[in-house]
Design a protein around this motif. Structure first.
Motif, PDB file in Angstrom:
ATOM      1  N   PRO A   1      40.404  41.813  46.337  1.00  0.00           N
ATOM      2  CA  PRO A   1      39.784  40.542  46.300  1.00  0.00           C
ATOM      3  C   PRO A   1      40.937  39.515  45.899  1.00  0.00           C
ATOM      4  O   PRO A   1      41.961  39.804  45.183  1.00  0.00           O
ATOM      5  N   SER A   2      40.930  38.145  46.059  1.00  0.00           N
ATOM      6  CA  SER A   2      41.700  37.108  45.488  1.00  0.00           C
ATOM      7  C   SER A   2      41.499  37.075  44.171  1.00  0.00           C
ATOM      8  O   SER A   2      42.312  36.601  43.367  1.00  0.00           O
ATOM      9  N   VAL A   3      40.396  37.194  43.756  1.00  0.00           N
ATOM     10  CA  VAL A   3      39.913  36.885  42.191  1.00  0.00           C
ATOM     11  C   VAL A   3      38.945  38.058  41.755  1.00  0.00           C
ATOM     12  O   VAL A   3      38.371  38.521  42.443  1.00  0.00           O
ATOM     13  N   LEU A   4      39.250  38.220  40.611  1.00  0.00           N
ATOM     14  CA  LEU A   4      38.196  39.118  39.640  1.00  0.00           C
ATOM     15  C   LEU A   4      37.392  38.513  38.415  1.00  0.00           C
ATOM     16  O   LEU A   4      38.155  37.959  37.854  1.00  0.00           O
ATOM     17  N   LEU A   5      36.165  38.499  38.874  1.00  0.00           N
ATOM     18  CA  LEU A   5      35.575  38.110  37.577  1.00  0.00           C
ATOM     19  C   LEU A   5      34.786  38.939  36.884  1.00  0.00           C
ATOM     20  O   LEU A   5      34.294  40.453  37.165  1.00  0.00           O
ATOM     21  N   LEU A   6      34.869  39.206  35.373  1.00  0.00           N
ATOM     22  CA  LEU A   6      34.400  40.297  34.520  1.00  0.00           C
ATOM     23  C   LEU A   6      33.778  39.333  33.578  1.00  0.00           C
ATOM     24  O   LEU A   6      33.904  38.574  32.810  1.00  0.00           O
ATOM     25  N   ASP A   7      32.454  39.914  33.296  1.00  0.00           N
ATOM     26  CA  ASP A   7      31.462  39.448  32.557  1.00  0.00           C
ATOM     27  C   ASP A   7      31.288  40.439  31.326  1.00  0.00           C
ATOM     28  O   ASP A   7      30.597  41.417  31.412  1.00  0.00           O
ATOM     29  N   GLU A   8      31.924  40.307  30.121  1.00  0.00           N
ATOM     30  CA  GLU A   8      31.825  41.131  29.182  1.00  0.00           C
ATOM     31  C   GLU A   8      31.771  42.475  29.323  1.00  0.00           C
ATOM     32  O   GLU A   8      31.119  43.238  28.837  1.00  0.00           O
ATOM     33  N   PRO A   9      33.003  43.025  29.878  1.00  0.00           N
ATOM     34  CA  PRO A   9      32.814  44.246  30.463  1.00  0.00           C
ATOM     35  C   PRO A   9      33.132  45.651  29.268  1.00  0.00           C
ATOM     36  O   PRO A   9      32.966  46.642  29.667  1.00  0.00           O
ATOM     37  N   LEU A  10      33.646  45.053  27.997  1.00  0.00           N
ATOM     38  CA  LEU A  10      33.985  45.794  27.171  1.00  0.00           C
ATOM     39  C   LEU A  10      32.886  45.922  25.874  1.00  0.00           C
ATOM     40  O   LEU A  10      33.127  46.592  25.108  1.00  0.00           O
ATOM     41  N   SER A  11      31.879  45.314  26.149  1.00  0.00           N
ATOM     42  CA  SER A  11      30.991  45.006  25.051  1.00  0.00           C
ATOM     43  C   SER A  11      30.254  46.236  24.618  1.00  0.00           C
ATOM     44  O   SER A  11      29.749  46.556  23.552  1.00  0.00           O
ATOM     45  N   ASN A  12      30.137  47.401  25.543  1.00  0.00           N
ATOM     46  CA  ASN A  12      29.628  48.360  25.430  1.00  0.00           C
ATOM     47  C   ASN A  12      30.343  49.530  24.936  1.00  0.00           C
ATOM     48  O   ASN A  12      29.849  50.594  24.505  1.00  0.00           O
TER      49      ASN A  12
END
Length: 361
Positions: free
Chosen positions: A154-165
């Motif tokens: 992809p041109s952009v990677l969106l990450l939504d709090e991926p390390l919180s667990n």
């Protein structure tokens, strides 16, 4: 083609009568690692969901590579997504999970196999393709989720709090891996988090959000050293936020009269004339003097009583009462003193005027 990967133009979002995102504008260039940082409920995840296409703005426009996305569904935005809960398919092998996006795009089998192999190498899981998610640790599952997101390129990677667990040590290790992966791929990352340490450690630029608006944007060092408001100063790292009830102007400095006390501090005059409502002093910028240490020149030299000591190993965090209404948090290296301060000690402190940030609000 535009050198700006993502552009938000006066974007607002309301759910019924509740305004969640309020007229924000932002440009994210290609290859930048940007973190959207803020407390729960500030609008950061809603902003990410609008970029992804899961929510549409109530007002304003979102552009990707210069093209408006108003009528473009999520699956056609050429965006990768990594969620907090990984969202792996438990009945699929690692290789099948990673290749899912390519398969949905109708890629040829050889292209899927090549993409899966490349993505797994990028996250150091090239030997795990035949395993199932239940056979992996939390950190390995997170890497699989990353590999699945980047496999379609992809041109952009969106990450939504991926390390919180993840646990603390694994989070810290994954921070480094994420940043290295982003640099290796040269891909634009937009990372949503409420953890200021994560944002400081990985980002090229941080967007601080508060109450649906952008409170400040800048590099990690700039935001830390030059917060735009008492909210930003308090949210980014530890700070002493002191209320100012009056000022006296000098030639190149400003004397700050602290509210509720007889204490005045001398600060470097702000570059722009502004009303001084608060001042910010970072705990590590307050020097604890000793009998053999520097005299401090008499500028911002204070005396106080140690009310609390927290031993952090390489450093001590002190709560020093310099006035019945003013207690400063002070951070000092444990190795700098032969006899470490204890509760009840009277200590001398010194603060350089350059280290006092004057804030309007």
């Amino acid at each position: 083609m535009s050198s700006i990967d993502i552009e938000l133009v006066s974007v607002s979002k309301s759910f019924g009568a509740i305004s969640v995102v309020k007229d924000i504008s932002l440009q994210i260039p290609q290859g930048e690692f940007v973190s959207i940082l803020g407390p729960s409920g500030c609008g950061k995840t809603t902003t990410l969901n609008m970029i992804a296409g899961f929510n549409q703005p109530s007002f304003g426009d979102i552009r990707i590579r210069g093209r408006s996305q108003g009528r473009v569904p999520p699956e056609r935005r050429n965006i990768g997504l990594v969620f907090q809960n990984y969202a792996l398919f438990p009945h699929m092998t690692v290789a099948d999970n990673v290749g899912f996006g390519l398969k949905m795009k109708g890629a040829a089998r050889s292209e899927i196999e090549s993409g899966v192999a490349s993505a797994l190498r990028s996250v150091h899981l090239e030997d795990y393709g035949a395993r199932y998610p239940r056979e992996l640790s939390g950190g390995q599952q997170q890497r699989v989720a990353l590999a699945r997101a980047i496999a379609p390129r992809p041109s952009v990677l969106l990450l939504d709090e991926p390390l919180s667990n993840l646990d603390l040590k694994l989070r810290e290790a994954m921070r480094l891996e994420l940043k290295e992966l982003q640099q290796q791929l040269g891909m634009t990352f937009v990372y949503v988090t409420h953890d200021q340490e994560e944002a400081m450690a990985m980002s090229d630029r941080i967007v601080v959000m508060w109450q649906g608006a952008i409170a400040q944007t800048g590099g990690p060092a700039s935001i830390y050293r030059h917060p735009a408001s008492s909210f930003v100063a308090d949210f980014i790292g530890k700070s002493n936020i002191l209320t100012i009830e009056g000022t006296s102007e000098q030639e190149a400095t400003l004397d700050l009269h602290l509210a509720g006390s007889a204490i005045s501090l001398r600060a470097k005059r702000p570059p722009h004339r502004q009303q001084a409502g608060f001042c910010c002093i970072r705990p590590e910028d307050i020097a604890v003097l000793n009998n053999t240490g520097p005299g401090g020149g008499g500028v911002n030299r204070l005396s106080g009583t140690v009310r609390r000591v927290i031993n952090l190993g390489p450093s001590l965090e002190l709560a020093v009462e310099i006035d019945p209404h003013v207690v400063l948090t002070v951070l000092t290296r444990s190795s700098l003193s032969a006899s470490l301060p204890v509760m009840g000690d009277v200590v001398a402190l010194s603060i350089d005027p350059d280290d006092i940030q004057v804030l309007p609000e």
